[in-house]
Design an enzyme around this catalytic site. Structure first.
Site, PDB file in Angstrom:
ATOM      1  N   HIS A   1     106.053  57.174  15.291  1.00 21.01           N
ATOM      2  CA  HIS A   1     105.468  55.886  14.877  1.00 21.01           C
ATOM      3  C   HIS A   1     103.752  55.933  15.258  1.00 21.01           C
ATOM      4  CE1 HIS A   1     104.760  51.252  14.658  1.00 21.01           C
ATOM      5  NE2 HIS A   1     103.845  51.563  15.366  1.00 21.01           N
ATOM      6  N   GLU A   2     103.503  56.280  16.420  1.00 22.01           N
ATOM      7  CA  GLU A   2     101.960  56.540  16.690  1.00 22.01           C
ATOM      8  C   GLU A   2     101.425  57.584  16.066  1.00 22.01           C
ATOM      9  OE1 GLU A   2     100.121  54.485  18.578  1.00 22.01           O
ATOM     10  OE2 GLU A   2     102.124  53.147  18.821  1.00 22.01           O
TER      11      GLU A   2
ATOM     12  N   HIS B   1     100.257  56.425  12.618  1.00 24.27           N
ATOM     13  CA  HIS B   1      99.088  55.826  12.567  1.00 24.27           C
ATOM     14  C   HIS B   1      97.794  56.864  12.650  1.00 24.27           C
ATOM     15  CE1 HIS B   1     100.447  51.535  13.156  1.00 24.27           C
ATOM     16  NE2 HIS B   1     100.895  52.003  14.356  1.00 24.27           N
TER      17      HIS B   1
ATOM     18  N   ASP C   1     100.535  45.752  15.386  1.00 21.73           N
ATOM     19  CA  ASP C   1      99.777  46.330  14.076  1.00 21.73           C
ATOM     20  C   ASP C   1      99.891  44.828  13.200  1.00 21.73           C
ATOM     21  OD1 ASP C   1      99.992  48.879  15.078  1.00 21.73           O
ATOM     22  OD2 ASP C   1     102.325  49.221  14.274  1.00 21.73           O
TER      23      ASP C   1
HETATM   24 ZN    ZN Z   1     101.835  50.785  15.645  1.00 20.56          ZN
END
Ligand code: ZN
Length: 236
Positions: free
Chosen positions: A49-50, A53, A159
């Site tokens: 997930h990170e 980003h 987010d």
């Molecule tokens: Zn996030």
């Protein structure tokens, strides 16, 4: 960040783990090997997930130094979040999209591999289970629904709060949009704190403190920026 251990580097980004992450292992000690697998699964999807980003941020030329994994999620250290609303929007949505993609792509393969009963058991009580191996693997998969859902809460610093800010910033400006997202962040922090205390849930209380502090931090950061901008305009 203090109290972190560097694990490895990927795409030029250092992946660090905060020592409090190991608290998760104590929570699952009782579950044995399956519990450890579940924690590793959480670790894997939080990192993915990170990274999503970070890779989106890199596309816009933002330097990402490191990702720190905390028991309640990950934090990417970016040099500076772009204030162009569309860029902040794309960087912020990249993380939750990765989790939604995992849910969509692996649903049918897992239904086939684990059986419908094991895969859908989670949806009956919304609780991760390590009772059997199929349930453990299904739980690792469903972690993604928590990651997407929690991060899409429209309150800063989640987010969803950044997505909200980028949408509002296009209309009312960056400063006012931040104030609104931060105010929502504080409201959610109080809700988390209330639920955490009412249900004796330590993790929720930690999240409440983290959200409140991060929201306040962001408010202070844009206030300083706004003051500096005004000063610069006066000096010109
Ligand atoms: Zn996030």
């Amino acid at each position: 960040m203090k109290g972190t251990i560097r694990l490895f580097k990927i795409f030029g980004i250092a992946i660090n783990i905060h020592i409090t992450f190991f608290l998760l292992f104590f929570l699952v000690l009782y579950d044995g090997v399956k519990g450890i697998f579940l924690v590793i699964g959480v670790f894997f999807f939080v990192t993915a997930h990170e990274l999503c980003h970070s890779l989106m941020a890199k596309r816009f030329g933002v330097t990402v130094r490191e990702i720190t994994l905390l028991p309640i999620g990950g934090v990417s250290s970016m040099a500076e979040m772009p204030e162009k609303p569309i860029r902040e929007f794309l960087i912020s949505i990249a993380g939750p999209i990765s989790n939604i993609a995992v849910i969509l792509i692996f649903f049918f393969p897992l239904k086939y591999l684990l059986g419908e009963h094991a895969l859908l058991d989670f949806l009956k009580h919304w609780r991760l289970s390590t009772a059997t191996w199929p349930l453990t693997l299904a739980s690792i998969y469903w972690v993604n629904i928590f990651l997407a859902g929690f991060n899409l809460i429209p309150a800063f610093p989640m987010d969803g709060g950044r997505i909200l800010r980028s949408a509002l910033a296009a209309k009312i400006g960056y400063h006012k949009a931040t104030k609104a997202a931060v105010a929502l962040g504080r409201v959610f922090a109080l809700i988390f704190a209330y639920l955490g205390i009412a249900r004796f849930n330590i993790i929720l209380i930690f999240i409440a403190i983290f959200v409140y502090a991060a929201a306040s931090n962001e408010a202070a950061r844009v206030d300083i920026k706004e003051t500096l901008n005004k000063q610069r305009k006066r000096d010109e």
